[in-house]
Design a protein around this motif. Structure first.
Motif, PDB file in Angstrom:
ATOM      1  N   VAL A  35       0.832  -1.207   0.000  1.00 59.23           N
ATOM      2  CA  VAL A  35       0.000   0.000   0.000  1.00 59.23           C
ATOM      3  C   VAL A  35       0.864   1.253   0.000  1.00 59.23           C
ATOM      4  N   LYS A  36       1.959   1.253   0.731  1.00 56.44           N
ATOM      5  CA  LYS A  36       2.846   2.429   0.778  1.00 56.44           C
ATOM      6  C   LYS A  36       3.333   2.817  -0.616  1.00 56.44           C
ATOM      7  N   PHE A  37       3.632   1.808  -1.428  1.00 55.20           N
ATOM      8  CA  PHE A  37       4.107   2.081  -2.788  1.00 55.20           C
ATOM      9  C   PHE A  37       2.954   2.475  -3.699  1.00 55.20           C
ATOM     10  N   VAL A  38       1.832   1.775  -3.582  1.00 59.98           N
ATOM     11  CA  VAL A  38       0.680   2.031  -4.443  1.00 59.98           C
ATOM     12  C   VAL A  38       0.105   3.424  -4.203  1.00 59.98           C
ATOM     13  N   GLU A  39       0.180   3.924  -2.974  1.00 59.90           N
ATOM     14  CA  GLU A  39      -0.322   5.266  -2.672  1.00 59.90           C
ATOM     15  C   GLU A  39       0.357   6.327  -3.523  1.00 59.90           C
ATOM     16  N   LYS A  40       1.600   6.105  -3.891  1.00 60.02           N
ATOM     17  CA  LYS A  40       2.354   7.077  -4.677  1.00 60.02           C
ATOM     18  C   LYS A  40       1.973   7.043  -6.158  1.00 60.02           C
ATOM     19  N   PHE A  41       1.308   5.967  -6.597  1.00 54.21           N
ATOM     20  CA  PHE A  41       0.937   5.842  -8.004  1.00 54.21           C
ATOM     21  C   PHE A  41      -0.207   6.764  -8.393  1.00 54.21           C
ATOM     22  N   PHE A  42      -1.127   7.007  -7.466  1.00 56.71           N
ATOM     23  CA  PHE A  42      -2.345   7.746  -7.790  1.00 56.71           C
ATOM     24  C   PHE A  42      -2.538   8.929  -6.860  1.00 56.71           C
ATOM     25  N   THR A  43      -2.770  10.079  -7.446  1.00 54.36           N
ATOM     26  CA  THR A  43      -3.100  11.281  -6.688  1.00 54.36           C
ATOM     27  C   THR A  43      -4.208  11.995  -7.439  1.00 54.36           C
ATOM     28  N   GLY A  44      -4.914  12.863  -6.756  1.00 60.59           N
ATOM     29  CA  GLY A  44      -5.955  13.612  -7.438  1.00 60.59           C
ATOM     30  C   GLY A  44      -6.887  14.287  -6.464  1.00 60.59           C
ATOM     31  N   GLU A  45      -7.823  15.001  -7.023  1.00 62.21           N
ATOM     32  CA  GLU A  45      -8.790  15.760  -6.238  1.00 62.21           C
ATOM     33  C   GLU A  45      -9.883  14.873  -5.651  1.00 62.21           C
ATOM     34  N   ASP A  46     -10.331  13.896  -6.422  1.00 62.04           N
ATOM     35  CA  ASP A  46     -11.453  13.051  -6.011  1.00 62.04           C
ATOM     36  C   ASP A  46     -10.941  11.904  -5.137  1.00 62.04           C
ATOM     37  N   GLU A  47     -11.097  12.058  -3.824  1.00 59.38           N
ATOM     38  CA  GLU A  47     -10.587  11.062  -2.863  1.00 59.38           C
ATOM     39  C   GLU A  47     -11.167   9.673  -3.093  1.00 59.38           C
ATOM     40  N   ASP A  48     -12.463   9.615  -3.420  1.00 59.13           N
ATOM     41  CA  ASP A  48     -13.113   8.319  -3.637  1.00 59.13           C
ATOM     42  C   ASP A  48     -12.526   7.604  -4.850  1.00 59.13           C
ATOM     43  N   GLU A  49     -12.306   8.361  -5.921  1.00 62.49           N
ATOM     44  CA  GLU A  49     -11.738   7.767  -7.128  1.00 62.49           C
ATOM     45  C   GLU A  49     -10.300   7.303  -6.882  1.00 62.49           C
ATOM     46  N   VAL A  50      -9.516   8.116  -6.210  1.00 59.82           N
ATOM     47  CA  VAL A  50      -8.126   7.759  -5.904  1.00 59.82           C
ATOM     48  C   VAL A  50      -8.096   6.506  -5.032  1.00 59.82           C
ATOM     49  N   PHE A  51      -8.965   6.452  -4.033  1.00 59.16           N
ATOM     50  CA  PHE A  51      -9.034   5.275  -3.157  1.00 59.16           C
ATOM     51  C   PHE A  51      -9.392   4.030  -3.962  1.00 59.16           C
ATOM     52  N   GLU A  52     -10.352   4.164  -4.874  1.00 61.83           N
ATOM     53  CA  GLU A  52     -10.765   3.029  -5.694  1.00 61.83           C
ATOM     54  C   GLU A  52      -9.639   2.572  -6.621  1.00 61.83           C
ATOM     55  N   LEU A  53      -8.932   3.521  -7.221  1.00 61.39           N
ATOM     56  CA  LEU A  53      -7.798   3.171  -8.092  1.00 61.39           C
ATOM     57  C   LEU A  53      -6.710   2.446  -7.314  1.00 61.39           C
ATOM     58  N   ARG A  54      -6.412   2.939  -6.123  1.00 61.59           N
ATOM     59  CA  ARG A  54      -5.389   2.299  -5.292  1.00 61.59           C
ATOM     60  C   ARG A  54      -5.808   0.891  -4.895  1.00 61.59           C
ATOM     61  N   THR A  55      -7.060   0.734  -4.515  1.00 65.73           N
ATOM     62  CA  THR A  55      -7.568  -0.581  -4.130  1.00 65.73           C
ATOM     63  C   THR A  55      -7.524  -1.548  -5.304  1.00 65.73           C
ATOM     64  N   ASP A  56      -7.931  -1.080  -6.482  1.00 65.13           N
ATOM     65  CA  ASP A  56      -7.888  -1.927  -7.678  1.00 65.13           C
ATOM     66  C   ASP A  56      -6.460  -2.336  -8.010  1.00 65.13           C
ATOM     67  N   MET A  57      -5.527  -1.390  -7.909  1.00 60.16           N
ATOM     68  CA  MET A  57      -4.118  -1.691  -8.192  1.00 60.16           C
ATOM     69  C   MET A  57      -3.579  -2.708  -7.192  1.00 60.16           C
ATOM     70  N   LEU A  58      -3.905  -2.523  -5.933  1.00 61.67           N
ATOM     71  CA  LEU A  58      -3.464  -3.447  -4.895  1.00 61.67           C
ATOM     72  C   LEU A  58      -3.992  -4.853  -5.171  1.00 61.67           C
ATOM     73  N   ASP A  59      -5.266  -4.949  -5.494  1.00 60.68           N
ATOM     74  CA  ASP A  59      -5.867  -6.251  -5.812  1.00 60.68           C
ATOM     75  C   ASP A  59      -5.206  -6.883  -7.030  1.00 60.68           C
ATOM     76  N   LEU A  60      -4.939  -6.070  -8.042  1.00 60.78           N
ATOM     77  CA  LEU A  60      -4.291  -6.568  -9.252  1.00 60.78           C
ATOM     78  C   LEU A  60      -2.890  -7.106  -8.953  1.00 60.78           C
ATOM     79  N   LEU A  61      -2.119  -6.353  -8.178  1.00 59.34           N
ATOM     80  CA  LEU A  61      -0.754  -6.785  -7.847  1.00 59.34           C
ATOM     81  C   LEU A  61      -0.754  -8.081  -7.051  1.00 59.34           C
ATOM     82  N   PHE A  62      -1.646  -8.184  -6.090  1.00 59.01           N
ATOM     83  CA  PHE A  62      -1.695  -9.417  -5.298  1.00 59.01           C
ATOM     84  C   PHE A  62      -2.213 -10.597  -6.115  1.00 59.01           C
TER      85      PHE A  62
END
Length: 112
Positions: A35-62
């Motif tokens: 998660v520490k690394f994935v958090e750096k991949f996505f930034t933006g204004e929309d917190e919900d969208e950023v959270f969803e992108l990070r979660t999707d990336m985390l799931d994909l990596l695992f």
């Protein structure tokens, strides 16, 4: 003259990269570390969208790297995947400099 040494061997490169990602030196990566690394991949204004992108990336990596589905990415699992797909060597962020960056450093060192 200072010489910049590159690590050409894939096995050595994998060991080195994983040691960088595995900050606690446990031999595996858990969700918290990734998660520490994935958090750096996505930034933006929309917190919900950023959270969803990070979660999707985390799931994909695992899903890609956690072969035994124990919620940990071991060094063995990482190496197996990278041997099959070497482009995934730096899957959590760049570790090695690009050739251009090496050339710039080389010029700077030679000037000094």
């Amino acid at each position: 003259m200072i010489q910049i040494v590159q690590i050409p061997n894939l096995e050595k490169r994998m060991q080195f990269v994983f040691s960088i990602y595995d900050e606690s030196d446990r031999g595996y990566l858990d969700r918290e570390q990734v998660v520490k690394f994935v958090e750096k991949f996505f930034t933006g204004e929309d917190e919900d969208e950023v959270f969803e992108l990070r979660t999707d990336m985390l799931d994909l990596l695992f899903s890609k790297f956690d072969l035994d589905k124990d919620m940990f990415i071991s060094i063995e699992e990482y190496c197996e995947i990278v041997r099959a797909e070497p482009a995934l060597l730096e899957f959590l962020g760049r570790v090695f400099p690009t050739q251009t960056e090496l050339e710039v450093v080389s010029v700077c060192v030679n000037l000094l």
